[in-house]
Design a protein around this motif. Structure first.
Motif, mmCIF file in Angstrom:
data_model
loop_
_atom_site.group_PDB
_atom_site.id
_atom_site.type_symbol
_atom_site.label_atom_id
_atom_site.label_comp_id
_atom_site.label_asym_id
_atom_site.label_seq_id
_atom_site.Cartn_x
_atom_site.Cartn_y
_atom_site.Cartn_z
ATOM 1 N N PHE A 1 1.880 -4.421 -1.442
ATOM 2 C CA PHE A 1 1.550 -3.079 -0.973
ATOM 3 C C PHE A 1 1.750 -2.940 0.528
ATOM 4 O O PHE A 1 2.097 -1.863 1.016
ATOM 5 N N ALA A 2 1.522 -4.028 1.274
ATOM 6 C CA ALA A 2 1.693 -3.964 2.726
ATOM 7 C C ALA A 2 3.156 -3.970 3.139
ATOM 8 O O ALA A 2 3.493 -3.542 4.246
ATOM 9 N N TRP A 3 4.038 -4.495 2.261
ATOM 10 C CA TRP A 3 5.467 -4.519 2.599
ATOM 11 C C TRP A 3 5.977 -3.095 2.772
ATOM 12 O O TRP A 3 5.805 -2.230 1.926
ATOM 13 N N GLY A 4 6.588 -2.831 3.895
ATOM 14 C CA GLY A 4 7.109 -1.501 4.168
ATOM 15 C C GLY A 4 6.093 -0.547 4.739
ATOM 16 O O GLY A 4 6.416 0.592 5.059
ATOM 17 N N ILE A 5 4.825 -1.011 4.875
ATOM 18 C CA ILE A 5 3.783 -0.116 5.386
ATOM 19 C C ILE A 5 3.257 -0.586 6.733
ATOM 20 O O ILE A 5 3.241 0.153 7.708
ATOM 21 N N ILE A 6 2.808 -1.875 6.797
ATOM 22 C CA ILE A 6 2.149 -2.384 7.998
ATOM 23 C C ILE A 6 2.970 -3.500 8.617
ATOM 24 O O ILE A 6 3.433 -4.399 7.914
ATOM 25 N N GLY A 7 3.151 -3.460 9.937
ATOM 26 C CA GLY A 7 3.731 -4.613 10.613
ATOM 27 C C GLY A 7 4.875 -4.323 11.551
ATOM 28 O O GLY A 7 4.762 -3.512 12.449
ATOM 29 N N ALA B 1 -11.280 3.764 -4.105
ATOM 30 C CA ALA B 1 -11.163 3.761 -2.644
ATOM 31 C C ALA B 1 -11.263 2.354 -2.070
ATOM 32 O O ALA B 1 -10.530 1.991 -1.149
ATOM 33 N N GLY B 2 -12.179 1.557 -2.612
ATOM 34 C CA GLY B 2 -12.313 0.192 -2.134
ATOM 35 C C GLY B 2 -11.067 -0.634 -2.387
ATOM 36 O O GLY B 2 -10.643 -1.423 -1.541
ATOM 37 N N TRP B 3 -10.463 -0.467 -3.555
ATOM 38 C CA TRP B 3 -9.224 -1.178 -3.875
ATOM 39 C C TRP B 3 -8.092 -0.744 -2.951
ATOM 40 O O TRP B 3 -7.329 -1.570 -2.458
ATOM 41 N N LEU B 4 -7.966 0.548 -2.721
ATOM 42 C CA LEU B 4 -6.900 1.041 -1.852
ATOM 43 C C LEU B 4 -7.031 0.473 -0.452
ATOM 44 O O LEU B 4 -6.050 0.013 0.151
ATOM 45 N N ALA B 5 -8.249 0.488 0.076
ATOM 46 C CA ALA B 5 -8.470 0.001 1.434
ATOM 47 C C ALA B 5 -8.102 -1.466 1.564
ATOM 48 O O ALA B 5 -7.525 -1.887 2.576
ATOM 49 N N ALA B 6 -8.406 -2.270 0.544
ATOM 50 C CA ALA B 6 -8.109 -3.697 0.603
ATOM 51 C C ALA B 6 -6.642 -3.995 0.328
ATOM 52 O O ALA B 6 -5.996 -4.743 1.073
ATOM 53 N N LEU B 7 -6.097 -3.409 -0.725
ATOM 54 C CA LEU B 7 -4.740 -3.766 -1.147
ATOM 55 C C LEU B 7 -3.674 -3.282 -0.170
ATOM 56 O O LEU B 7 -2.575 -3.849 -0.129
ATOM 57 N N LEU B 8 -3.977 -2.256 0.615
ATOM 58 C CA LEU B 8 -3.024 -1.819 1.639
ATOM 59 C C LEU B 8 -2.715 -2.936 2.637
ATOM 60 O O LEU B 8 -1.676 -2.910 3.300
ATOM 61 N N CYS B 9 -3.600 -3.924 2.720
ATOM 62 C CA CYS B 9 -3.458 -4.975 3.722
ATOM 63 C C CYS B 9 -2.742 -6.207 3.197
ATOM 64 O O CYS B 9 -2.585 -7.194 3.941
ATOM 65 N N TYR B 10 -2.297 -6.188 1.924
ATOM 66 C CA TYR B 10 -1.696 -7.376 1.325
ATOM 67 C C TYR B 10 -0.392 -7.021 0.622
ATOM 68 O O TYR B 10 -0.236 -5.910 0.113
ATOM 69 N N PRO B 11 0.545 -7.994 0.573
ATOM 70 C CA PRO B 11 1.777 -7.749 -0.183
ATOM 71 C C PRO B 11 1.470 -7.713 -1.679
ATOM 72 O O PRO B 11 0.523 -8.349 -2.134
ATOM 73 N N SER C 1 4.448 0.790 11.909
ATOM 74 C CA SER C 1 5.080 -0.224 12.753
ATOM 75 C C SER C 1 4.491 -0.171 14.154
ATOM 76 O O SER C 1 4.699 0.780 14.895
ATOM 77 N N TYR C 2 3.744 -1.216 14.507
ATOM 78 C CA TYR C 2 3.144 -1.274 15.837
ATOM 79 C C TYR C 2 3.764 -2.378 16.691
ATOM 80 O O TYR C 2 3.228 -2.731 17.734
#
Length: 469
Positions: free
Chosen positions: A287-293, A275-285, A300-301
């Motif tokens: 993994f973040a590509w195509g998810i956040i931004g 869970a800790g890895w998922l929470a952190a890695l979601l915020c970085y490429p 997409s916000y």
């Protein structure tokens, strides 16, 4: 914050805030070194003329100048740590300088550790080669740097490990256990092998990312035309914000690379929970590509947004105030990295930080970063005029905020399980922290209203005791 602060309420004396494992001087030394290098790079044409160099020289804004900035940041921090804080004498290093074993005594252990370390680097190199995103765009610079550094690191690792083993209280560390597994020697332990790989995967993943983002911001700051932008609140604000991000990235990169035991900067534990890895890695490429931004990503916000400069452009005074507020938020974010000094790292435990902005909230970087997005992107204002776009933007930014809240909770769970000092700090902040204490009281009130009925600022339940950073 003074350790002698007193409560203003009916209670007796306020207990002391636990001391930080990193002094404020470490980060300040690195900051001064970085500023000196930036100033030198900006004024290099004048310097070249002063010493009589022939030719037309420009400012030093290339990627190698950005890389060299790490040395001017790391060097002062290491010197301060050793000469002023004398961190090499702390028991937490795992070193006892009175041992001074002979090379012959430690060589059998050292050989196994060297084999484990070299095998680790070989596997990481293979992973870099297999993962395609490391061979495109900004990552190409990181791969070039790591490639050039590989042979010197292999050569230096031999005398370094042998020297360190002469003074280690327990030389059979997690690297030795992996080396024993690789070479078939000794009784290696699976948990120690996992500990070794959690630390090295963190270093490999984040070091490449941090090196890759060094050059653009550094070049922007060094090349900035101050006379042309100083009267423009948007341009001047963005310059200061970029400078603060450069500070964050430079000191953060040093933290990932210089995990040296004599500096008491070794990784004591990495995140052992998914869970800790998922929470952190979601915020970085990647993994973040195509998810956040931005547009067309899952979270997409920024759809049809124009940002603060567009919406406040007709109000100069408000524009300057808004720029100052965004710079302030970014300064808090950078300060939260600076106080770590040479120990900054995601997903690891390397000591407890209680000074700087951590005197006011347990998560100053997350608070400031998430507020910055709301005030800079302004997702509630859209150029399309669509209420649907406004709702979607706000909803998805709230989801991103929730991801960072998840990271904060998993980070707390990790440190609560690792260190009694952090448990003391966690409890202190829950009672007296400027931002944390009111939120804790609000959370208790909400839980009571919802029938939770739990009193006190207790640690996370066992099922949630998962580490983050």
């Amino acid at each position: 914050m003074s350790d002698k602060l007193r409560s203003t309420g009916p209670d007796a004396a306020r207990p002391a805030l636990p001391p930080s494992d990193v002094s404020s001087g470490v980060g300040l030394a690195g900051l001064l070194g970085l500023f000196a290098w930036i100033l030198f790079c900006r004024t290099f044409p004048q310097f070249a003329g002063w010493i009589g160099l022939e030719g037309d020289y420009g400012v030093l804004s290339g990627p190698h100048a950005a890389l060299a900035a790490m040395l001017f940041t790391a060097g002062p921090m290491a010197i301060w740590s050793l000469l002023v804080d004398r961190v090499h004498l702390r028991p937490s290093t795992g070193l006892d300088w009175s041992l001074s074993r002979s090379v012959e005594d430690v060589l059998p252990v050292s050989v196994v550790k060297i084999a484990g370390l070299w095998a680790t680097w070989l596997i990481i190199a293979a992973l870099y080669c297999l993962c395609r995103w490391y061979w495109d765009g900004q990552y190409l610079f990181a791969m070039k740097v790591i490639g050039y550094a590989a042979l010197p690191l292999v050569a230096v690792s031999v005398p370094y490990i042998v020297w360190l083993d002469r003074f280690m209280v327990e030389p059979r560390d997690s690297t030795w256990h992996f080396g024993a597994l690789v070479t078939g020697r000794g009784a290696w332990k699976a948990e120690q092998v996992k500990k070794h790989w959690r630390a090295w995967i963190i270093k490999a993943f984040f070091s490449a990312f941090m090196i890759s983002i060094l050059p653009p911001g550094f070049a922007f700051v060094v090349e900035a035309d101050l006379p042309a932008i100083i009267g423009d609140p948007v341009a001047f604000g963005m310059l200061l914000i970029t400078l603060l991000f450069v500070i964050d990235v430079q000191i953060g990169t040093v933290g990932y690379l210089f995990t040296l035991r004599p500096l008491d900067a070794q990784i004591r534990s990495g995140n052992p929970f998914v869970a800790g890895w998922l929470a952190a890695l979601l915020c970085y490429p990647p993994f973040a590509w195509g998810i956040i931004g931005a547009n067309n990503q899952v979270l997409s916000y920024e759809a049809n947004t124009a940002g603060w400069g567009h919406w406040l452009g007709a109000y100069p005074a408000l524009l300057w105030g808004w720029a100052a507020w965004l710079v302030f938020l970014t300064a808090i974010y950078a300060w939260a990295t600076v106080v770590f000094g040479i120990r900054f790292s995601n997903l690891t435990y390397r000591g407890v930080i209680t000074n700087g902005p951590y005197r006011f909230t347990r998560h100053p970087a997350y608070v400031s970063k998430n507020l910055f997005w709301w005030f800079s992107v302004m997702p509630f204002l859209v150029t399309s005029g669509s209420v649907t776009d406004m709702v979607r933007n706000c909803f998805f930014l709230l989801v991103v905020n929730a991801i960072y809240y998840w990271r904060a909770r998993t980070e707390e769970a990790h440190l609560l399980a690792e260190d009694a000092k952090y448990r003391e700090y966690h409890a202190w902040m829950g009672r007296y922290g400027l931002l944390t204490a009111p939120l804790v009281r609000l959370s208790r009130a909400v839980r009571r209203r919802l029938g939770a009925g739990r009193e006190g600022d207790a640690p996370l339940p066992e099922a949630s005791r998962e580490p983050a950073e």
